[in-house]
Design an enzyme around this catalytic site. Sequence first.
Site, PDB file in Angstrom:
ATOM      1  N   ALA A  30       8.262  19.743  23.550  1.00  0.00           N
ATOM      2  CA  ALA A  30       8.133  18.522  24.362  1.00  0.00           C
ATOM      3  C   ALA A  30       8.807  18.655  25.731  1.00  0.00           C
ATOM      4  CB  ALA A  30       8.732  17.334  23.616  1.00  0.00           C
ATOM      5  N   LYS A 102      -2.771   0.841  10.529  1.00  0.00           N
ATOM      6  CA  LYS A 102      -4.219   0.709  10.771  1.00  0.00           C
ATOM      7  C   LYS A 102      -4.701  -0.727  10.599  1.00  0.00           C
ATOM      8  CE  LYS A 102      -3.065   2.267   6.637  1.00  0.00           C
ATOM      9  NZ  LYS A 102      -2.307   3.335   6.044  1.00  0.00           N
ATOM     10  N   GLU A 126      -2.032   8.215  15.784  1.00  0.00           N
ATOM     11  CA  GLU A 126      -2.580   9.326  14.991  1.00  0.00           C
ATOM     12  C   GLU A 126      -2.372   9.117  13.497  1.00  0.00           C
ATOM     13  OE1 GLU A 126      -4.815  11.859  14.271  1.00  0.00           O
ATOM     14  OE2 GLU A 126      -4.291  12.466  16.292  1.00  0.00           O
ATOM     15  N   ILE A 133      -3.758  14.390   9.056  1.00  0.00           N
ATOM     16  CA  ILE A 133      -4.850  15.102   9.734  1.00  0.00           C
ATOM     17  C   ILE A 133      -4.945  14.603  11.179  1.00  0.00           C
ATOM     18  CG2 ILE A 133      -7.327  15.618   9.724  1.00  0.00           C
ATOM     19  CD1 ILE A 133      -7.424  14.851   6.774  1.00  0.00           C
ATOM     20  N   LYS A 202      -9.567   2.083   8.672  1.00  0.00           N
ATOM     21  CA  LYS A 202      -9.572   3.409   9.304  1.00  0.00           C
ATOM     22  C   LYS A 202     -10.948   3.755   9.879  1.00  0.00           C
ATOM     23  CE  LYS A 202      -5.926   5.009   6.186  1.00  0.00           C
ATOM     24  NZ  LYS A 202      -5.698   5.521   4.831  1.00  0.00           N
TER      25      LYS A 202
HETATM   26  P1  NDP Z   1       7.020   0.877   3.210  1.00  0.00           P
HETATM   27  O1  NDP Z   1       6.710  -0.369   2.463  1.00  0.00           O
HETATM   28  O2  NDP Z   1       7.582   2.026   2.455  1.00  0.00           O
HETATM   29  O3  NDP Z   1       8.050   0.540   4.400  1.00  0.00           O
HETATM   30  C1  NDP Z   1       7.883  -0.567   5.231  1.00  0.00           C
HETATM   31  C2  NDP Z   1       9.216  -0.880   5.900  1.00  0.00           C
HETATM   32  O4  NDP Z   1       9.051  -1.981   6.762  1.00  0.00           O
HETATM   33  C3  NDP Z   1      10.316  -1.275   4.911  1.00  0.00           C
HETATM   34  O5  NDP Z   1      11.554  -0.912   5.452  1.00  0.00           O
HETATM   35  C4  NDP Z   1      10.174  -2.792   4.870  1.00  0.00           C
HETATM   36  O6  NDP Z   1      11.352  -3.469   4.499  1.00  0.00           O
HETATM   37  C5  NDP Z   1       9.860  -3.082   6.321  1.00  0.00           C
HETATM   38  N1  NDP Z   1       9.114  -4.329   6.470  1.00  0.00           N
HETATM   39  C6  NDP Z   1       7.894  -4.599   5.990  1.00  0.00           C
HETATM   40  N2  NDP Z   1       7.514  -5.845   6.342  1.00  0.00           N
HETATM   41  C7  NDP Z   1       8.549  -6.366   7.048  1.00  0.00           C
HETATM   42  C8  NDP Z   1       8.773  -7.625   7.672  1.00  0.00           C
HETATM   43  N3  NDP Z   1       7.883  -8.596   7.628  1.00  0.00           N
HETATM   44  N4  NDP Z   1       9.944  -7.808   8.302  1.00  0.00           N
HETATM   45  C9  NDP Z   1      10.883  -6.833   8.338  1.00  0.00           C
HETATM   46  N5  NDP Z   1      10.730  -5.613   7.759  1.00  0.00           N
HETATM   47  C10 NDP Z   1       9.577  -5.390   7.127  1.00  0.00           C
HETATM   48  O7  NDP Z   1       5.711   1.274   3.985  1.00  0.00           O
HETATM   49  P2  NDP Z   1       5.240   2.731   4.436  1.00  0.00           P
HETATM   50  O8  NDP Z   1       6.350   3.447   5.068  1.00  0.00           O
HETATM   51  O9  NDP Z   1       4.500   3.372   3.325  1.00  0.00           O
HETATM   52  O10 NDP Z   1       4.134   2.334   5.523  1.00  0.00           O
HETATM   53  C11 NDP Z   1       4.490   1.961   6.828  1.00  0.00           C
HETATM   54  C12 NDP Z   1       3.222   1.898   7.683  1.00  0.00           C
HETATM   55  O11 NDP Z   1       2.613   3.178   7.694  1.00  0.00           O
HETATM   56  C13 NDP Z   1       2.154   0.945   7.151  1.00  0.00           C
HETATM   57  O12 NDP Z   1       1.455   0.387   8.228  1.00  0.00           O
HETATM   58  C14 NDP Z   1       1.217   1.873   6.368  1.00  0.00           C
HETATM   59  O13 NDP Z   1      -0.090   1.375   6.289  1.00  0.00           O
HETATM   60  C15 NDP Z   1       1.271   3.099   7.233  1.00  0.00           C
HETATM   61  N6  NDP Z   1       0.944   4.339   6.590  1.00  0.00           N
HETATM   62  C16 NDP Z   1       1.551   4.698   5.419  1.00  0.00           C
HETATM   63  C17 NDP Z   1       1.299   5.919   4.847  1.00  0.00           C
HETATM   64  C18 NDP Z   1       1.943   6.351   3.576  1.00  0.00           C
HETATM   65  O14 NDP Z   1       1.608   7.424   3.073  1.00  0.00           O
HETATM   66  N7  NDP Z   1       2.867   5.579   3.016  1.00  0.00           N
HETATM   67  C19 NDP Z   1       0.365   6.857   5.464  1.00  0.00           C
HETATM   68  C20 NDP Z   1      -0.214   6.397   6.714  1.00  0.00           C
HETATM   69  C21 NDP Z   1       0.068   5.183   7.229  1.00  0.00           C
HETATM   70  P3  NDP Z   1      11.721  -3.716   2.941  1.00  0.00           P
HETATM   71  O15 NDP Z   1      12.042  -2.363   2.390  1.00  0.00           O
HETATM   72  O16 NDP Z   1      12.872  -4.623   3.033  1.00  0.00           O
HETATM   73  O17 NDP Z   1      10.510  -4.313   2.321  1.00  0.00           O
HETATM   74  N1  HSE Z   2      -2.395   3.779   1.431  1.00  0.00           N
HETATM   75  C1  HSE Z   2      -2.937   4.749   2.311  1.00  0.00           C
HETATM   76  C2  HSE Z   2      -3.716   5.779   1.494  1.00  0.00           C
HETATM   77  C3  HSE Z   2      -1.832   5.434   3.079  1.00  0.00           C
HETATM   78  O1  HSE Z   2      -3.601   5.773   0.266  1.00  0.00           O
HETATM   79  O2  HSE Z   2      -4.444   6.551   2.069  1.00  0.00           O
HETATM   80  C4  HSE Z   2      -2.362   6.331   4.161  1.00  0.00           C
HETATM   81  O3  HSE Z   2      -2.943   5.601   5.178  1.00  0.00           O
END
Ligand code: NDP
Ligand code: HSE
Length: 433
Positions: A30, A102, A126, A133, A202
């Site tokens: 970067a 998404k 991304e 991917i 998506k």
């Molecule tokens: P998680 O549920 O594991 O984490 C979400 C985080 O955000 C937690 O810390 C949660 O807090 C916090 N949070 C959620 N809603 C609120 C709110 N209203 N106010 C404050 N804090 C909040 O989700 P992921 O990490 O799995 O996913 C995150 C994003 O990435 C999503 O948009 C998902 O669609 C996307 N994504 C996920 C993938 C995956 O493989 N998991 C792959 C690709 C995209 P708390 O723990 O207190 O609930």
């Molecule tokens: N819930 C999603 C999946 C996470 O199963 O593909 C990745 O966007």
Amino acid sequence: MRIALLGAGTVASGVVRVLQRNQDELCRRAGRGIEVVAVAARNAAKARQALGEGLPMHADFLALATREDVDIVVELMGGLEPARELVLAAIRAGKHVVTANKALLAHHGNEIFAAAQSHGVVVAFEAAVAGGIPIIKAVREGLAANRIEWVAGIINGTTNFILSSMREQGLDFASALAKAQQLGYAEADPGFDIDGVDAAHKITLLCAMAFGVPVQFQRAHVQGIRDLDGADIRYAEQLGYRIKLLGLTRRSQQGIELRVHPTLIPSARLMANVEGAMNAVMVQGDAVGPTLFYGKGAGAEATASSVIADLVDITRLHTADPEHRVPHLAFQPGALADTPILPMSQVRTSYYLRIHVRDEAGVLAEITRILAEQGMSIDALLQRPSGENDQHTDVILLTHETLEWRMDEALARIQALDSVLAPVVRLRKEELR
Ligand code: NDP
Ligand code: HSE
């Protein structure tokens, strides 16, 4: 570059881990360091457990999203609100945004990209499509020479994991889902995965980028795997097909198809052999022909790979004139087309039908007569005993391509036959040639 994370769950933990592990290499790529300066979390103790002890935690998400010393806000909370409000506030405060959300972009992408454009910042996403991917970059930049004809993808890891586990290990639906949740693949509300909504978010984004049209999630046809019967998975296999939850968008003379549904794919295709939480996206361009992108579609570090690629991109382009950056949705914002998204009735595809009938003379003839009268041609036919009653049987048909409204009409007539004993199962089939 100083990064603020909003959310401290699965993906955030992957981002922190990979940034720490690869810091030197990232700096060499970067041109400067990328550092997480603070995290917004509503439960600090839980966040520390996921992300480690060293990072400052904040409860005020808005204050962190707009803080003076932050260059890039990384939204990893999920959901529509407060994510939308926080992202817009960050943009208005002149921050670049990276998001994996998404759902947010499928619903509010037009508003968010317009705001970013007018404030001269980047919204990079991304990780929002197909996890690790780099499909957004591929469609937006690598395939820019092409008139894209169609995009088809296995773009939900959870449902692909469930379908694979059911087919390969004989797991039942509920146990397979529980395992996907345990592995961090599923959405906070797994209904989004199972009912095809996540895949529709998506494919809606890919549709906008492939064809240069606005983001139009509300026009997508969405059907998930909740009602998929194991019998159909087995019958499809006997006919040389696998059933996958496919997101598909295709350009025709009449408009654009935008749909998600369980789909029969020939077993010999690479796409049919994408198993577990892996994703694959095929893009057909007029110059390049068919291309296939394959990799992990979900999980902490795979998704972090995409989030961090966006961070590196923004770091490299930070000082570039906003007018000369790559447009968010691949086409210049002033050059979007108004090509209509077709209603499902106007979609052209081929079909799998399972018809549970009384096993008696003339039944098959009645069914095939109706199909012929509706102008439909049969590609393959199978008859299998079904259930306890040896007077009943399953007739399984594959048809050649036809318009969906013709199939709707034919099915209404077939369903009304006295000899048809249960609702007809209709699945769509794509050869992906
Ligand atoms: P998680 O549920 O594991 O984490 C979400 C985080 O955000 C937690 O810390 C949660 O807090 C916090 N949070 C959620 N809603 C609120 C709110 N209203 N106010 C404050 N804090 C909040 O989700 P992921 O990490 O799995 O996913 C995150 C994003 O990435 C999503 O948009 C998902 O669609 C996307 N994504 C996920 C993938 C995956 O493989 N998991 C792959 C690709 C995209 P708390 O723990 O207190 O609930
Ligand atoms: N819930 C999603 C999946 C996470 O199963 O593909 C990745 O966007």
